[in-house]
Design a protein around this motif. Structure first.
Motif, short mmCIF file in Angstrom:
data_model
loop_
_atom_site.label_atom_id
_atom_site.label_comp_id
_atom_site.label_asym_id
_atom_site.label_seq_id
_atom_site.Cartn_x
_atom_site.Cartn_y
_atom_site.Cartn_z
N TRP A 266 0.83 -1.21 0.00
CA TRP A 266 0.00 0.00 0.00
C TRP A 266 0.86 1.25 0.00
N GLU A 267 0.56 2.16 -0.92
CA GLU A 267 1.27 3.43 -1.04
C GLU A 267 0.31 4.56 -0.69
N PRO A 268 0.41 5.09 0.53
CA PRO A 268 -0.54 6.11 0.97
C PRO A 268 -0.38 7.46 0.27
N VAL A 269 0.78 7.71 -0.31
CA VAL A 269 1.01 8.96 -1.05
C VAL A 269 1.76 8.65 -2.33
N ARG A 270 1.70 9.58 -3.28
CA ARG A 270 2.43 9.43 -4.54
C ARG A 270 3.93 9.51 -4.26
N GLY A 271 4.72 8.71 -4.96
CA GLY A 271 6.17 8.75 -4.83
C GLY A 271 6.74 7.88 -3.71
N CYS A 272 5.93 6.97 -3.18
CA CYS A 272 6.43 6.06 -2.12
C CYS A 272 7.55 5.18 -2.67
N TRP A 273 8.45 4.82 -1.82
CA TRP A 273 9.44 3.80 -2.15
C TRP A 273 8.86 2.46 -1.75
N SER A 274 9.08 1.46 -2.60
CA SER A 274 8.54 0.13 -2.36
C SER A 274 9.44 -0.91 -3.01
N LEU A 275 8.98 -2.13 -3.04
CA LEU A 275 9.57 -3.19 -3.85
C LEU A 275 8.72 -3.28 -5.10
#
Length: 107
Positions: A33-42
């Motif tokens: 889950w990315e709560p905001v634009r531009g999150c870092w993830s896999l």
């Protein structure tokens, strides 16, 4: 008890009592889950918009060097990968020789 056995016992205890119970039942939607634009993830290889991504398999981890200020919001997936790869993996290599006795490079 050797130092390595003590460390393994401590890691196992923290995994069983603190981390694993909080992850039980977590769905992929929550994990990524990315709560905001531009999150870092896999992310699947080749799909990252981050300045850099690292990893040797089908999935890569978003990052930048140096880390931007303010640092990006990160997903649960990113946070776990950071702890496992960047923190624990580095220390395993440092204290126990890692793969082929080499100290792993940070992502």
């Amino acid at each position: 008890m050797t130092r390595g056995e003590r460390l393994a016992e401590q890691l196992d205890w923290h995994w069983r009592t603190n981390l694993r119970p909080r992850l039980d039942g977590l769905a992929d939607e929550e994990y990524f889950w990315e709560p905001v634009r531009g999150c870092w993830s896999l992310r699947p290889r080749g799909t990252s918009a981050a300045p850099m991504s690292g990893g040797s398999g089908e999935w890569t981890m978003d990052f930048a060097s140096p880390v931007p200020v303010p640092a990006p919001v990160t997903t649960i997936a990113w946070q776990l990968a950071h702890i496992i790869v960047s923190c624990l993996g580095y220390r395993v290599g440092w204290y126990f020789g890692g793969q082929d006795g080499a100290v792993p490079r940070r992502m």
